[in-house]
Design a protein around this motif. Structure first.
Motif, PDB file in Angstrom:
ATOM      1  N   PRO A  12     -18.613  -7.923  17.713  1.00 18.02           N
ATOM      2  CA  PRO A  12     -17.495  -6.978  17.622  1.00 18.02           C
ATOM      3  C   PRO A  12     -17.409  -6.207  16.306  1.00 18.02           C
ATOM      4  N   GLY A  81     -20.808  -5.679  20.624  1.00 15.98           N
ATOM      5  CA  GLY A  81     -20.398  -6.807  21.465  1.00 15.98           C
ATOM      6  C   GLY A  81     -21.590  -7.441  22.152  1.00 15.98           C
ATOM      7  N   ARG A 196      -6.986  -4.022  18.199  1.00 13.49           N
ATOM      8  CA  ARG A 196      -7.748  -2.856  17.728  1.00 13.49           C
ATOM      9  C   ARG A 196      -8.687  -3.254  16.603  1.00 13.49           C
TER      10      ARG A 196
HETATM   11  N1  SAH Z   1     -20.562  -3.996  24.911  1.00 10.98           N
HETATM   12  C1  SAH Z   1     -19.263  -3.949  24.254  1.00 10.98           C
HETATM   13  C2  SAH Z   1     -18.268  -3.061  24.998  1.00 10.98           C
HETATM   14  C3  SAH Z   1     -18.654  -1.603  25.010  1.00 10.98           C
HETATM   15  S1  SAH Z   1     -17.418  -0.589  25.745  1.00 10.98           S
HETATM   16  C4  SAH Z   1     -18.724  -5.377  24.119  1.00 10.98           C
HETATM   17  O1  SAH Z   1     -19.290  -6.306  24.728  1.00 10.98           O
HETATM   18  O2  SAH Z   1     -17.739  -5.575  23.393  1.00 10.98           O
HETATM   19  C5  SAH Z   1     -16.498  -0.076  24.284  1.00 10.98           C
HETATM   20  C6  SAH Z   1     -15.107  -0.696  24.303  1.00 10.98           C
HETATM   21  O3  SAH Z   1     -15.176  -2.050  23.858  1.00 10.98           O
HETATM   22  C7  SAH Z   1     -14.088  -0.045  23.368  1.00 10.98           C
HETATM   23  O4  SAH Z   1     -13.478   1.090  23.964  1.00 10.98           O
HETATM   24  C8  SAH Z   1     -13.083  -1.169  23.185  1.00 10.98           C
HETATM   25  O5  SAH Z   1     -12.243  -1.285  24.328  1.00 10.98           O
HETATM   26  C9  SAH Z   1     -13.996  -2.398  23.172  1.00 10.98           C
HETATM   27  N2  SAH Z   1     -14.362  -2.840  21.814  1.00 10.98           N
HETATM   28  C10 SAH Z   1     -15.601  -2.925  21.296  1.00 10.98           C
HETATM   29  N3  SAH Z   1     -15.559  -3.441  20.029  1.00 10.98           N
HETATM   30  C11 SAH Z   1     -14.254  -3.679  19.767  1.00 10.98           C
HETATM   31  C12 SAH Z   1     -13.565  -4.234  18.641  1.00 10.98           C
HETATM   32  N4  SAH Z   1     -14.192  -4.648  17.537  1.00 10.98           N
HETATM   33  N5  SAH Z   1     -12.220  -4.351  18.740  1.00 10.98           N
HETATM   34  C13 SAH Z   1     -11.551  -3.970  19.840  1.00 10.98           C
HETATM   35  N6  SAH Z   1     -12.161  -3.442  20.937  1.00 10.98           N
HETATM   36  C14 SAH Z   1     -13.483  -3.307  20.897  1.00 10.98           C
END
Ligand code: SAH
Length: 245
Positions: A12, A81, A196
């Motif tokens: 993240p 992520g 967030r």
């Molecule tokens: N593959 C990523 C998701 C990609 S879609 C995963 O597994 O996390 C992108 C979305 O992921 C963003 O719009 C948000 O909703 C979320 N996201 C990704 N990183 C984030 C973070 N550090 N904090 C909050 N939401 C996050």
């Protein structure tokens, strides 16, 4: 030397949440491919070429990675992520399916990462401790009607929910609609958390009820978690019991 492709999750945001196997893959790579902000998280070094591209070109990016691996390069495709959660791993297999048959014998590995939903849940307690659904609220790749249908059924079925891509400037009204549907189907007292920039310096986490929630509480850097009917607060924590009432 023979080429390979690794599709890796960078977690993240916090460097400590990148796995050792992802670090090792990056250390052995000749090329890193991905969306600009994710590629920026990889330290430049001699012998490593960084290929940063804009969003929405996932298939081109995946094809490029496979072409380079077929030519003998060692390629890491980076996602934030986990790469299998609304990210590059599926795009890579889509490109593989549409590509030449020889690509099927390429050395391809998917390395998991900590997805935003799990990082956010851990910050607030255990809101996903019972059955839950993960839903991408972006209608770039599917019609809004389908999203609304799934939201409604997931809420009726009593799932807690995690929403990715909740709200962008190009579609500001849909998240407002999603909140309306959830209030109707799950009830206005249900807890909703806006997490967030989880694990990043500008992290901000707020929990309110659906009645108190406003669309502006979410943007594209927010992961939204909606509890089920049993989800509740204990002190400053939010959790969902493992048994259903
Ligand atoms: N593959 C990523 C998701 C990609 S879609 C995963 O597994 O996390 C992108 C979305 O992921 C963003 O719009 C948000 O909703 C979320 N996201 C990704 N990183 C984030 C973070 N550090 N904090 C909050 N939401 C996050």
């Amino acid at each position: 030397m023979s080429g390979w492709v690794v599709v890796a999750g960078l977690g993240p945001g916090d460097e400590a949440l990148i796995t050792d196997e992802v670090r090792a893959a990056l250390a052995g790579a000749t090329d890193v491919v991905g969306y600009i902000p994710y590629v920026k998280r990889v330290a430049p070094r001699d012998g490593l070429t960084l290929h940063a591209s804009d969003n929405r070109v996932e298939l081109d990016r995946a094809r490029h990675a496979l072409e380079m691996a077929a030519a003998g390069r060692r390629v890491v495709v980076v996602s934030s992520g986990d790469p299998g959660v609304f990210a590059m791993a599926s795009a890579l297999f889509e490109a593989l399916e549409a590509g030449p048959r020889e690509w099927l014998s390429l050395d391809i590995r998917i390395l998991p990462g900590i997805t935003a939903m799990l990082a956010a849940a851990a910050r607030i307690g255990a809101p996903l401790g019972h059955d839950f659904a993960a839903i991408n609220l972006s209608d770039n790749l599917k019609p809004w009607d389908l999203i609304e249908h799934r939201l409604r059924l997931a809420a009726q079925a009593g799932f807690a929910m995690a929403f990715y891509n909740p709200r962008s400037k190009s579609r500001p009204h849909q998240f407002a609609r999603a909140l309306e549907v959830l209030r109707t189907e799950a009830g206005g007292d249900t807890l909703i958390t806006f997490a967030r920039s989880v694990t990043k310096p500008d992290e901000e986490i707020t929990t309110v009820t659906l009645n108190e929630a406003t669309p502006e509480m979410a943007d594209m850097r927010t992961l939204v978690i909606v509890g089920n009917r049993d989800t509740r607060a204990v002190g400053r924590w939010i959790y969902t019991p493992r048994s259903a009432s």
